[in-house]
Design an enzyme around this catalytic site. Structure first.
Site, mmCIF file in Angstrom:
data_model
loop_
_atom_site.group_PDB
_atom_site.id
_atom_site.type_symbol
_atom_site.label_atom_id
_atom_site.label_comp_id
_atom_site.label_asym_id
_atom_site.label_seq_id
_atom_site.Cartn_x
_atom_site.Cartn_y
_atom_site.Cartn_z
ATOM 1 N N SER A 96 0.861 -1.190 0.000
ATOM 2 C CA SER A 96 0.000 0.000 0.000
ATOM 3 C C SER A 96 0.892 1.233 0.000
ATOM 4 O O SER A 96 1.554 1.516 1.001
ATOM 5 C CB SER A 96 -0.905 0.007 1.236
ATOM 6 O OG SER A 96 -1.796 -1.071 1.209
ATOM 7 N N LYS A 171 -7.297 1.751 -2.476
ATOM 8 C CA LYS A 171 -6.833 1.298 -1.165
ATOM 9 C C LYS A 171 -6.826 2.451 -0.157
ATOM 10 O O LYS A 171 -7.162 2.268 1.023
ATOM 11 C CB LYS A 171 -5.430 0.699 -1.274
ATOM 12 C CG LYS A 171 -4.841 0.223 0.061
ATOM 13 C CD LYS A 171 -5.717 -0.831 0.739
ATOM 14 C CE LYS A 171 -5.224 -1.198 2.142
ATOM 15 N NZ LYS A 171 -3.955 -1.916 2.130
#
Length: 294
Positions: A96, A171
């Site tokens: 991420s 995300k």
């Protein structure tokens, strides 16, 4: 079956690599802490002493490391993937990171003859262990279709959400929603306890109504027992909320709740809770409420 290099075998990466090995793929893993390769080796995979060794014969290179600088180092640093993998290989970044970094790295990979997907995941340690992760994928649609069988091994919900960087944008939105849910649940638990309610029973009935959520299902036991062994650490969620607030500012979008959550997560990290599970936001509510003696 593919030859897969898997770089980063932490809480999330290790079970993902194990699933790929158990599915019959030839998985070569590398981690900065060599002991972390043991579960993969036990599942039939192999350990490599360096990124260069891991990627040398790989058809697919998977990366799962903590932050943007880590991904940049693994891919573009000295001895990294771009210098040692075979051109034409498919690179999948499960980390991420910032959307703009994902786009820049995809451009560099393309210039060097590689294909790249950004594919961050949601579901935490439980999702990784149970192969039920949600995977949001940015990049070329044809590359996504090629990688889909691999995604299906480690994920339950796999969706192509747009061009490079789109996975990271989705995300970031995911992390905003999850943090808001954890904070609200934390406040509810402290509120219920203040009135002497049977909190476990209360969470059961709340979970059956509109207040129910995967956050409530997965984090209630942590909060009730005050056990905060990390499935996803506060320090990582702190990083992710920094991505949210920076990206929102760049887009001219106002995220007042996101800004507050970023400050609450920063506070938790500052007082030493960074290594705990993000459900330990409960401890911050207790501190603010003067109820830290539990």
């Amino acid at each position: 079956m593919a030859t897969i290099a898997f770089i980063g075998l932490g809480i999330m990466g290790s079970p993902m690599a194990v699933h790929l090995a158990e599915a019959g793929h030839d998985v070569v893993g590398h981690n900065r802490t060599p002991d972390k390769t043991r579960p993969l080796v036990a599942a039939g995979g192999r350990a490599a002493d360096s990124v260069a060794e891991a990627v040398a014969d790989a058809d697919v290179v998977c990366v799962m490391v903590p932050d943007s600088p880590d991904v940049e180092e693994v891919l573009a640093g000295e001895g990294g993937v771009l210098d040692n993998a075979r051109p034409g290989s498919l690179l999948i970044d499960f980390s991420s990171i910032r959307p703009d970094v994902a786009v820049a790295l995809a451009d560099r990979a393309t210039e060097r003859g590689f294909r790249m997907l950004d594919a961050p995941v949601s579901g935490g340690e439980a999702g990784a262990k149970n192969a039920t992760l949600s995977i949001m994928v940015g990049g070329d649609a044809a590359d996504f279709e090629e990688a889909k069988p691999l995604f299906d091994v480690v994920g339950g919900m796999v969706v192509h959400v747009g061009p490079s960087g789109s996975g990271q944008t989705v995300k970031a939105a995911n992390q905003l929603i999850v943090a808001a849910n954890i904070q609200a649940l934390s406040e509810a638990v402290v509120f219920l306890e203040a009135y002497g309610v049977d909190t476990e029973a209360a969470l059961t009935v709340l979970g059956g109504g509109l207040a129910g959520s995967k956050v409530l299902d997965q984090k209630r036991s942590n909060m009730l027992s005050r056990s905060f062994e990390p499935g996803f650490r506060i320090e990582l969620h702190h990083k992710d909320l920094g991505i949210v607030t920076a990206a929102a500012r760049e887009a001219g979008v106002v995220v007042p709740v996101g800004a507050l959550l970023a400050q609450l997560m920063a506070s938790a990290k500052a007082v030493g809770d960074g290594g705990l599970d993000h459900s330990a936001l409960l401890r911050g509510v207790e501190r603010l409420s003067g109820r830290t003696g539990r």
